[in-house]
Each structure stands twice: as structure tokens, then as C-alpha cells.
Design an enzyme around this catalytic site. Structure first.
Site, PDB file in Angstrom:
ATOM      1  N   PHE A 152       8.268   0.739  -1.326  1.00 50.89           N
ATOM      2  CA  PHE A 152       8.527  -0.019  -1.678  1.00 50.89           C
ATOM      3  C   PHE A 152       7.591  -0.809  -2.587  1.00 50.89           C
ATOM      4  O   PHE A 152       8.088  -2.025  -3.826  1.00 50.89           O
ATOM      5  CB  PHE A 152       9.745  -1.114  -0.967  1.00 50.89           C
ATOM      6  CG  PHE A 152      11.157  -0.274  -0.449  1.00 50.89           C
ATOM      7  CD1 PHE A 152      11.881   1.067  -1.151  1.00 50.89           C
ATOM      8  CD2 PHE A 152      11.739  -1.012   0.992  1.00 50.89           C
ATOM      9  CE1 PHE A 152      12.405   1.929  -0.200  1.00 50.89           C
ATOM     10  CE2 PHE A 152      13.490   0.119   0.800  1.00 50.89           C
ATOM     11  CZ  PHE A 152      13.498   1.948   0.956  1.00 50.89           C
ATOM     12  N   ASP A 205      -2.378  -8.381   7.431  1.00 52.67           N
ATOM     13  CA  ASP A 205      -1.560  -7.842   8.956  1.00 52.67           C
ATOM     14  C   ASP A 205      -0.715  -8.678   8.681  1.00 52.67           C
ATOM     15  O   ASP A 205      -1.283 -10.322   9.289  1.00 52.67           O
ATOM     16  CB  ASP A 205      -2.610  -7.217   9.779  1.00 52.67           C
ATOM     17  CG  ASP A 205      -1.352  -7.105  11.060  1.00 52.67           C
ATOM     18  OD1 ASP A 205      -0.281  -7.067  10.711  1.00 52.67           O
ATOM     19  OD2 ASP A 205      -2.483  -5.992  11.691  1.00 52.67           O
ATOM     20  N   TYR A 256      14.952  -2.551  15.805  1.00 51.07           N
ATOM     21  CA  TYR A 256      14.840  -2.135  14.017  1.00 51.07           C
ATOM     22  C   TYR A 256      16.404  -2.899  13.881  1.00 51.07           C
ATOM     23  O   TYR A 256      16.055  -3.930  12.716  1.00 51.07           O
ATOM     24  CB  TYR A 256      14.653  -0.760  13.788  1.00 51.07           C
ATOM     25  CG  TYR A 256      14.629  -0.378  12.874  1.00 51.07           C
ATOM     26  CD1 TYR A 256      13.502  -1.536  11.729  1.00 51.07           C
ATOM     27  CD2 TYR A 256      15.596  -0.487  11.648  1.00 51.07           C
ATOM     28  CE1 TYR A 256      13.304  -1.632   9.934  1.00 51.07           C
ATOM     29  CE2 TYR A 256      15.699  -0.525   9.488  1.00 51.07           C
ATOM     30  CZ  TYR A 256      14.531  -0.839   9.555  1.00 51.07           C
ATOM     31  OH  TYR A 256      14.227  -0.789   8.587  1.00 51.07           O
ATOM     32  N   THR A 268       0.945  -1.084  -0.192  1.00 52.73           N
ATOM     33  CA  THR A 268       0.132  -0.569   0.016  1.00 52.73           C
ATOM     34  C   THR A 268       0.729   1.486   0.067  1.00 52.73           C
ATOM     35  O   THR A 268       0.406   2.290   0.009  1.00 52.73           O
ATOM     36  CB  THR A 268      -1.238  -0.008   1.032  1.00 52.73           C
ATOM     37  OG1 THR A 268      -0.161   0.021   2.437  1.00 52.73           O
ATOM     38  CG2 THR A 268      -1.961  -0.688   0.816  1.00 52.73           C
ATOM     39  N   ALA A 269       1.797   1.050  -0.263  1.00 56.35           N
ATOM     40  CA  ALA A 269       2.750   2.478  -0.034  1.00 56.35           C
ATOM     41  C   ALA A 269       4.597   1.881  -0.228  1.00 56.35           C
ATOM     42  O   ALA A 269       4.926   0.321  -0.678  1.00 56.35           O
ATOM     43  CB  ALA A 269       3.152   3.325   1.574  1.00 56.35           C
ATOM     44  N   LEU A 305      18.978   4.763   2.811  1.00 57.03           N
ATOM     45  CA  LEU A 305      17.620   5.611   2.986  1.00 57.03           C
ATOM     46  C   LEU A 305      17.035   5.832   1.900  1.00 57.03           C
ATOM     47  O   LEU A 305      17.939   6.822   0.627  1.00 57.03           O
ATOM     48  CB  LEU A 305      18.883   6.903   3.611  1.00 57.03           C
ATOM     49  CG  LEU A 305      17.429   8.311   3.894  1.00 57.03           C
ATOM     50  CD1 LEU A 305      17.699   8.298   5.622  1.00 57.03           C
ATOM     51  CD2 LEU A 305      18.468   9.609   3.738  1.00 57.03           C
TER      52      LEU A 305
HETATM   53  P1  NDP Z   1       6.145   2.306   3.711  1.00 53.23           P
HETATM   54  O1  NDP Z   1       6.314   2.633   5.796  1.00 53.23           O
HETATM   55  O2  NDP Z   1       6.607   3.702   2.769  1.00 53.23           O
HETATM   56  O3  NDP Z   1       5.518   0.929   3.847  1.00 53.23           O
HETATM   57  C1  NDP Z   1       5.207   0.119   4.253  1.00 53.23           C
HETATM   58  C2  NDP Z   1       4.374  -0.741   4.100  1.00 53.23           C
HETATM   59  O4  NDP Z   1       4.295  -1.893   5.259  1.00 53.23           O
HETATM   60  C3  NDP Z   1       3.536  -0.190   3.738  1.00 53.23           C
HETATM   61  O5  NDP Z   1       2.110  -0.648   3.051  1.00 53.23           O
HETATM   62  C4  NDP Z   1       2.589  -1.311   5.405  1.00 53.23           C
HETATM   63  O6  NDP Z   1       1.151  -1.108   4.861  1.00 53.23           O
HETATM   64  C5  NDP Z   1       3.151  -2.251   5.472  1.00 53.23           C
HETATM   65  N1  NDP Z   1       2.988  -3.217   6.063  1.00 53.23           N
HETATM   66  C6  NDP Z   1       3.539  -2.362   8.000  1.00 53.23           C
HETATM   67  N2  NDP Z   1       2.668  -2.967   8.786  1.00 53.23           N
HETATM   68  C7  NDP Z   1       1.904  -4.357   8.577  1.00 53.23           C
HETATM   69  C8  NDP Z   1       1.456  -5.176   8.993  1.00 53.23           C
HETATM   70  N3  NDP Z   1       1.569  -5.511   9.886  1.00 53.23           N
HETATM   71  N4  NDP Z   1       1.298  -6.372   7.866  1.00 53.23           N
HETATM   72  C9  NDP Z   1       0.696  -5.647   7.000  1.00 53.23           C
HETATM   73  N5  NDP Z   1       1.722  -5.164   5.787  1.00 53.23           N
HETATM   74  C10 NDP Z   1       2.288  -4.135   6.988  1.00 53.23           C
HETATM   75  O7  NDP Z   1       7.982   1.900   4.248  1.00 53.23           O
HETATM   76  P2  NDP Z   1       9.577   1.600   3.007  1.00 53.23           P
HETATM   77  O8  NDP Z   1       8.760   1.230   1.714  1.00 53.23           O
HETATM   78  O9  NDP Z   1      10.384   2.299   3.581  1.00 53.23           O
HETATM   79  O10 NDP Z   1       9.575  -0.282   3.903  1.00 53.23           O
HETATM   80  C11 NDP Z   1       9.405  -1.646   3.246  1.00 53.23           C
HETATM   81  C12 NDP Z   1      10.665  -2.028   4.276  1.00 53.23           C
HETATM   82  O11 NDP Z   1      11.534  -1.887   3.482  1.00 53.23           O
HETATM   83  C13 NDP Z   1      10.197  -2.267   5.278  1.00 53.23           C
HETATM   84  O12 NDP Z   1      10.358  -3.505   5.803  1.00 53.23           O
HETATM   85  C14 NDP Z   1      11.256  -1.700   5.736  1.00 53.23           C
HETATM   86  O13 NDP Z   1      11.944  -1.835   7.247  1.00 53.23           O
HETATM   87  C15 NDP Z   1      12.184  -1.673   4.925  1.00 53.23           C
HETATM   88  N6  NDP Z   1      13.462  -0.097   4.681  1.00 53.23           N
HETATM   89  C16 NDP Z   1      13.135   0.611   4.800  1.00 53.23           C
HETATM   90  C17 NDP Z   1      14.401   1.705   4.004  1.00 53.23           C
HETATM   91  C18 NDP Z   1      13.984   2.819   3.895  1.00 53.23           C
HETATM   92  O14 NDP Z   1      14.174   3.536   4.101  1.00 53.23           O
HETATM   93  N7  NDP Z   1      12.377   3.300   3.713  1.00 53.23           N
HETATM   94  C19 NDP Z   1      15.611   0.599   3.719  1.00 53.23           C
HETATM   95  C20 NDP Z   1      15.750  -0.087   4.083  1.00 53.23           C
HETATM   96  C21 NDP Z   1      15.072  -0.914   4.820  1.00 53.23           C
HETATM   97  P3  NDP Z   1      -0.418  -0.707   5.610  1.00 53.23           P
HETATM   98  O15 NDP Z   1       0.584   0.277   6.989  1.00 53.23           O
HETATM   99  O16 NDP Z   1      -1.177  -0.464   4.917  1.00 53.23           O
HETATM  100  O17 NDP Z   1      -0.594  -2.348   6.310  1.00 53.23           O
HETATM  101  C1  8X3 Z   2      16.190   1.827   6.816  1.00 50.26           C
HETATM  102  C2  8X3 Z   2      16.944   2.194   6.650  1.00 50.26           C
HETATM  103  O1  8X3 Z   2      19.202   3.382   8.386  1.00 50.26           O
HETATM  104  O2  8X3 Z   2      16.628   4.789   8.680  1.00 50.26           O
HETATM  105  O3  8X3 Z   2      15.968   0.518   7.014  1.00 50.26           O
HETATM  106  O4  8X3 Z   2      17.651   2.191   9.408  1.00 50.26           O
HETATM  107  S1  8X3 Z   2      17.810   3.225   8.081  1.00 50.26           S
END
Ligand code: NDP
Ligand code: 8X3
Length: 254
Positions: free
Chosen positions: A18, A61, A154, A15-16, A186
Site C-alpha cells: 500500500f 525504522d 495483530y 518500500t512495498a 484481504l
Molecule cells: P507490505 O508487507 O507489502 O508492506 C509493509 C511496509 O511496511 C513495507 O514497506 C515495510 O518496509 C514497512 N515496514 C515494516 N516494518 C517497518 C518498520 N519497523 N519501520 C518502517 N517500515 C516498516 O504490507 P501491506 O502493504 O499490506 O501493509 C501496509 C499496512 O496495511 C500495514 O500496517 C498492514 O498491517 C495494513 N493492512 C494490510 C492488509 C493486507 O491484507 N495486506 C489489510 C489491512 C491492513 P521495509 O521492510 O522496507 O521497512
Molecule cells: C490484514 C487483513 O484479515 O489478514 O490486516 O488480518 S487480515
């Protein structure tokens, strides 16, 4: 190379960020996509955007173990044979030191980033093994390899993701089922809004004055791993913005 038009891809957290960009990347290349997440209205928008074709949405979820297994059991036949699972749903909550952190936040991160990812993997792997065809792509992070203040739980959940990925690779030797851990640095998504619980000012800070990764950059990396020829397994792939690098050790001096 693997033809994306022959793939059925299941993305958690679609939903958001990546997850959304990954759905878009695979869908535009002809894949069938199962998009899951908690926010129903976003899932509806997604289905609408892609013309309700080759897309199946499920409100899920990942922390709900029973719901994860039920979702897999109840996939419509057109989507039932999942080739690629993108274990993307995840979050960071808070940036306090361990001595001040909110313990409920720690529970939520472990329940989502570790346990949710475990449930989805366990629910889909038997089918992949039976068909002798599949790919688990996990979203780790640079935070799983490099420590930073406030990264405590985390980063530890992402270290879990890295090791879990390597260990299931060991279990799957002999099957044509690949396992990849994508470890971004990031990136500008809703990640920071979630980490700082809607404090927009704090959420903007990490991205100021630099070009972070875009969600599309990470989706492209996932797509790359998934479409490499089937004899190639990308184990771990770390990807950072050019404008991000490492700090030397710090010392506290008297
Ligand atoms: P966003 O917050 O943009 O997206 C996170 C997604 O995860 C949303 O679609 C949210 O949807 C979903 N989500 C969260 N909790 C749940 C749950 N309990 N059940 C189902 N869906 C869930 O973050 P990113 O796209 O940045 O993050 C995606 C992944 O990449 C994560 O695992 C994050 O840790 C990792 N990551 C992110 C980085 C960054 O800097 N952005 C860097 C490295 C890794 P909804 O709320 O609708 O459930
Ligand atoms: C997300 C990257 O550096 O904000 O996993 O933890 S950082």
C-alpha cells in the site's frame, strides 16, 4: 476538493504494498512525497522511478523513536511542511493461537503497529497544528474490528489504531487537522510473505481462488480521504474485497 499538487505527503513503509502504491498515486498527481522504509535499495529504486523529482527518501525504522523525531527535524525545507502523514508501516507475524505464539513476534507487532505509529504522529502533529493544516491517515484493518483465530495481537494492534485515531480526533477539535483510519480486508501485497516469514506456499494460500484487494485499491481509498474538501473528515473507512464477508459464530459442542 483538496488539490494534490499542493500537498506534501509523508508515507511510512513506502518500500512495498500500500505504501508504495500510495507514493505513486500522490506523486503522479503532482504532490511532493517523502517515502520512508527500512530497505534502502527499494528507496533508491523509488527515487529513480520518479526521476528524483518531488521525492525525498529516508531510511527509517519507525520503531526507533529518536530516528523518527530526527527525520522530521532534518527534512529539507522543500519537504518540511508535511500536510499528510500516511502511517502505513506495519505487519502481522505468525498465525498461531495465543497459547503457541512467538512472544518476540508480539513485541515486534506492538513496537511497529502501535508505537511506531504513535511516534510518527507525535513528531508531525505539532507542525500541523501550528500551520493549522494537516491530515493523519492511519492504516488499521478489518482485523481491528472482527476477531479470527490467530489474529490475537495483530488484531489488537489494529484495534489500538482505530481507537487512537478517534481519540486524537477529539484532541484536534478546533484545528484544521483531520484524522482517518483506513481499514482494509484481504489485500495482496508482501503482507502474507512477512506474516509467514518467507514460506511462499503458506503465503499464497489466502489469495487462492478469489480476487483480493490490490495495493492500488487501498491507495485510491487513502487518496480519496486526503483529497476530500477540507471540511470533510472521513473517520473510519472499511474496505473489503467483494469476495470476502463474515462468518457466523462457531460453537464447540460436546
Ligand atoms: P507490505 O508487507 O507489502 O508492506 C509493509 C511496509 O511496511 C513495507 O514497506 C515495510 O518496509 C514497512 N515496514 C515494516 N516494518 C517497518 C518498520 N519497523 N519501520 C518502517 N517500515 C516498516 O504490507 P501491506 O502493504 O499490506 O501493509 C501496509 C499496512 O496495511 C500495514 O500496517 C498492514 O498491517 C495494513 N493492512 C494490510 C492488509 C493486507 O491484507 N495486506 C489489510 C489491512 C491492513 P521495509 O521492510 O522496507 O521497512
Ligand atoms: C490484514 C487483513 O484479515 O489478514 O490486516 O488480518 S487480515
Amino acid at each position: 476538493k483538496v488539490d494534490p499538487a499542493e500537498l506534501t505527503v509523508l508515507v511510512t513503509g513506502a518500500t512495498a504494498g500500500f505504501g508504495y502504491a500510495t507514493v505513486k498515486r500522490f506523486h503522479e498527481q503532482g504532490a511532493k512525497v517523502i517515502a520512508t522504509g527500512r530497505r534502502q535499495e527499494r528507496l533508491d529504486e523509488l527515487a529513480q522511478e520518479f526521476g528524483h523529482e518531488r521525492i525525498h527518501t529516508v531510511k527509517l525504522d519507525v520503531r526507533d523513536r529518536e530516528a523518527v523525531f530526527k527525520m522530521v527535524d532534518n527534512l529539507p525545507s522543500l519537504f518540511a511542511e508535511v500536510d499528510v502523514l500516511v502511517n502505513n508501516a506495519g505487519l502481522a507475524l505468525g498465525l498461531e493461537g495465543a497459547q503457541d505464539a512467538v512472544i518476540d513476534d508480539w513485541d515486534t507487532m506492538v513496537d511497529t503497529n502501535c508505537k511506531g505509529l504513535m511516534y510518527c504522529t507525535r513528531a508531525l502533529l505539532p507542525g500541523m497544528c501550528k500551520r493549522d493544516r494537516g491530515h493523519i491517515i492511519n492504516l488499521g484493518s478489518v482485523a481491528g474490528s472482527y476477531p479470527y483465530p490467530g489474529g490475537n495481537v495483530y488484531g489488537a494492534t489494529k484495534a489500538f489504531v482505530a481507537q487512537f485515531s478517534l481519540n486524537i480526533r477529539s484532541d484536534l477539535l478546533g484545528y484544521n487537522v483531520r484524522v482517518t483510519d483506513i481499514e482494509p480486508g484481504l489485500a495482496h501485497t508482501e503482507f502474507s510473505e512477512v506474516r509467514f516469514k518467507g514460506d511462499t506456499e503458506k503465503a499464497k494460500k489466502p489469495y487462492e481462488g478469489l480476487q483480493p484487494l490490490r495495493k492500488e485499491d487501498v491507495a485510491e481509498t487513502i487518496y480519496f480521504a486526503a483529497t476530500m474538501p477540507r471540511h470533510v473528515n472521513i473517520n473510519r473507512l472499511e474496505v473489503m474485497p467483494t469476495m470476502q464477508a463474515f462468518n457466523p459464530f462457531k460453537f464447540h459442542k460436546e
